[in-house]
Structure formats: C-alpha cells, structure tokens
Design a protein around this motif. Sequence first.
Motif, PDB file in Angstrom:
ATOM      1  N   VAL A   1       0.852  -1.194   0.000  1.00  0.00           N
ATOM      2  CA  VAL A   1       0.000   0.000   0.000  1.00  0.00           C
ATOM      3  C   VAL A   1       0.881   1.235   0.000  1.00  0.00           C
ATOM      4  O   VAL A   1       1.798   1.350   0.819  1.00  0.00           O
ATOM      5  CB  VAL A   1      -0.915   0.018   1.236  1.00  0.00           C
ATOM      6  CG1 VAL A   1      -1.803   1.253   1.234  1.00  0.00           C
ATOM      7  CG2 VAL A   1      -1.758  -1.242   1.296  1.00  0.00           C
ATOM      8  N   SER A   2       0.604   2.141  -0.904  1.00  0.00           N
ATOM      9  CA  SER A   2       1.322   3.408  -0.913  1.00  0.00           C
ATOM     10  C   SER A   2       0.338   4.544  -0.699  1.00  0.00           C
ATOM     11  O   SER A   2      -0.779   4.524  -1.221  1.00  0.00           O
ATOM     12  CB  SER A   2       2.069   3.588  -2.238  1.00  0.00           C
ATOM     13  OG  SER A   2       1.161   3.557  -3.319  1.00  0.00           O
ATOM     14  N   GLY A   3       0.740   5.497   0.112  1.00  0.00           N
ATOM     15  CA  GLY A   3      -0.096   6.666   0.325  1.00  0.00           C
ATOM     16  C   GLY A   3      -0.987   6.607   1.539  1.00  0.00           C
ATOM     17  O   GLY A   3      -1.670   7.578   1.860  1.00  0.00           O
ATOM     18  N   GLY A   4      -1.017   5.479   2.234  1.00  0.00           N
ATOM     19  CA  GLY A   4      -1.871   5.402   3.411  1.00  0.00           C
ATOM     20  C   GLY A   4      -1.049   5.396   4.687  1.00  0.00           C
ATOM     21  O   GLY A   4      -0.039   4.724   4.771  1.00  0.00           O
ATOM     22  N   ASP A   5      -1.468   6.142   5.706  1.00  0.00           N
ATOM     23  CA  ASP A   5      -0.721   6.156   6.964  1.00  0.00           C
ATOM     24  C   ASP A   5      -1.600   6.434   8.160  1.00  0.00           C
ATOM     25  O   ASP A   5      -1.126   6.839   9.193  1.00  0.00           O
ATOM     26  CB  ASP A   5       0.423   7.168   6.897  1.00  0.00           C
ATOM     27  CG  ASP A   5      -0.089   8.581   6.657  1.00  0.00           C
ATOM     28  OD1 ASP A   5       0.728   9.500   6.579  1.00  0.00           O
ATOM     29  OD2 ASP A   5      -1.327   8.756   6.538  1.00  0.00           O
TER      30      ASP A   5
ATOM     31  N   PRO B   1      -6.246  -5.424  11.564  1.00  0.00           N
ATOM     32  CA  PRO B   1      -6.094  -3.989  11.840  1.00  0.00           C
ATOM     33  C   PRO B   1      -4.652  -3.669  12.194  1.00  0.00           C
ATOM     34  O   PRO B   1      -3.810  -4.579  12.297  1.00  0.00           O
ATOM     35  CB  PRO B   1      -7.025  -3.777  13.038  1.00  0.00           C
ATOM     36  CG  PRO B   1      -7.027  -5.104  13.723  1.00  0.00           C
ATOM     37  CD  PRO B   1      -6.882  -6.135  12.656  1.00  0.00           C
ATOM     38  N   ILE B   2      -4.367  -2.410  12.412  1.00  0.00           N
ATOM     39  CA  ILE B   2      -2.986  -2.007  12.641  1.00  0.00           C
ATOM     40  C   ILE B   2      -2.436  -2.568  13.944  1.00  0.00           C
ATOM     41  O   ILE B   2      -1.221  -2.705  14.088  1.00  0.00           O
ATOM     42  CB  ILE B   2      -2.856  -0.474  12.569  1.00  0.00           C
ATOM     43  CG1 ILE B   2      -1.392  -0.064  12.352  1.00  0.00           C
ATOM     44  CG2 ILE B   2      -3.439   0.164  13.824  1.00  0.00           C
ATOM     45  CD1 ILE B   2      -1.231   1.365  11.934  1.00  0.00           C
ATOM     46  N   ASP B   3      -3.330  -2.920  14.902  1.00  0.00           N
ATOM     47  CA  ASP B   3      -2.828  -3.508  16.154  1.00  0.00           C
ATOM     48  C   ASP B   3      -2.522  -4.981  16.006  1.00  0.00           C
ATOM     49  O   ASP B   3      -2.106  -5.624  16.957  1.00  0.00           O
ATOM     50  CB  ASP B   3      -3.801  -3.258  17.304  1.00  0.00           C
ATOM     51  CG  ASP B   3      -5.107  -4.036  17.146  1.00  0.00           C
ATOM     52  OD1 ASP B   3      -5.968  -3.876  17.998  1.00  0.00           O
ATOM     53  OD2 ASP B   3      -5.247  -4.807  16.169  1.00  0.00           O
TER      54      ASP B   3
ATOM     55  N   ASN C   1       3.800  -3.071   9.268  1.00  0.00           N
ATOM     56  CA  ASN C   1       3.341  -1.682   9.261  1.00  0.00           C
ATOM     57  C   ASN C   1       4.401  -0.725   8.704  1.00  0.00           C
ATOM     58  O   ASN C   1       4.062   0.257   8.050  1.00  0.00           O
ATOM     59  CB  ASN C   1       2.951  -1.259  10.682  1.00  0.00           C
ATOM     60  CG  ASN C   1       1.743  -2.014  11.189  1.00  0.00           C
ATOM     61  OD1 ASN C   1       0.887  -2.445  10.401  1.00  0.00           O
ATOM     62  ND2 ASN C   1       1.657  -2.201  12.489  1.00  0.00           N
ATOM     63  N   ALA C   2       5.651  -1.022   8.948  1.00  0.00           N
ATOM     64  CA  ALA C   2       6.723  -0.144   8.457  1.00  0.00           C
ATOM     65  C   ALA C   2       6.784  -0.143   6.931  1.00  0.00           C
ATOM     66  O   ALA C   2       7.144   0.868   6.318  1.00  0.00           O
ATOM     67  CB  ALA C   2       8.050  -0.579   9.046  1.00  0.00           C
ATOM     68  N   ARG C   3       6.418  -1.284   6.352  1.00  0.00           N
ATOM     69  CA  ARG C   3       6.475  -1.394   4.900  1.00  0.00           C
ATOM     70  C   ARG C   3       5.096  -1.246   4.258  1.00  0.00           C
ATOM     71  O   ARG C   3       4.963  -1.331   3.036  1.00  0.00           O
ATOM     72  CB  ARG C   3       7.072  -2.753   4.515  1.00  0.00           C
ATOM     73  CG  ARG C   3       8.522  -2.913   4.929  1.00  0.00           C
ATOM     74  CD  ARG C   3       8.957  -4.373   4.885  1.00  0.00           C
ATOM     75  NE  ARG C   3       8.816  -4.952   3.557  1.00  0.00           N
ATOM     76  CZ  ARG C   3       9.027  -6.231   3.290  1.00  0.00           C
ATOM     77  NH1 ARG C   3       9.367  -7.071   4.257  1.00  0.00           N
ATOM     78  NH2 ARG C   3       8.895  -6.703   2.058  1.00  0.00           N
TER      79      ARG C   3
END
Length: 114
Positions: A23-27, A51-53, A72-74
């Motif tokens: 995924v690019s552009g999402g944070d 999810p992110i957790d 998450n880092a990538r």
Amino acid sequence: VQLQASGGGSVQAGGSLRLSCSVSGGDDIFQVMSWYRQAQGKQRELVASIPIDGTPRYSASVKGRFTISRDNARNTQWLQMNRLLPDDTAVYYCYYGDRNGQYWGKGTLVTVSS
C-alpha cells in the motif's frame, strides 16, 4: 492510496500460495488491511482482515488454513494460503480502509485444481 497485489497462480489441491499487497499513500493509525475473494457467479466475500494492532480475523471457511500478516513499516500485507481446496478458487482482492476511505487493489486469480 494505491494497492499493488501479487502472488496468484495455479496450484493443486493441498498446495500453498502466498499473496502479497503493498500500500502506498496510506498512513492512518485506524487503518485495516484485508483480503476478499470473489468466485465466479458468487458475491465478493471477506477472507481475512488485520487492523494495525495486529489482531487478525478469518472467515470460517479459511480459518486454520490461511494466515494474514502485515508489516506496518512497509505498509504491506500477506495472505499465506495452505491446504488449498478447489473451493478456494477465486479472484482475490486486497483491501485497505481508513478514516479517509476504502481502497481496492486489482484482483489476482487463484486457481486450485482437484
């Protein structure tokens, strides 16, 4: 936000495949990454989400055979598919959702032969 999926292909029943999606552009910290699939003549269904957790959820049909993971880092997620069945044949789509919207990657075809 753009999603790039890869890893589909053909395999015999009992085999394994690994899908990946970057995924690019999402944070957004409230983001969810998921995999959906759509078999011919059927509605799109949720396969797995994380999810992110990092607490994954699976559909009953794949639980125990598929594993979703993410870095998450990538901003990348994977779907490890083991003990594949002919019923797993479908176009698989990666999904990214956050407070700003919902985004889909192009599908990747998984074909499982008996």
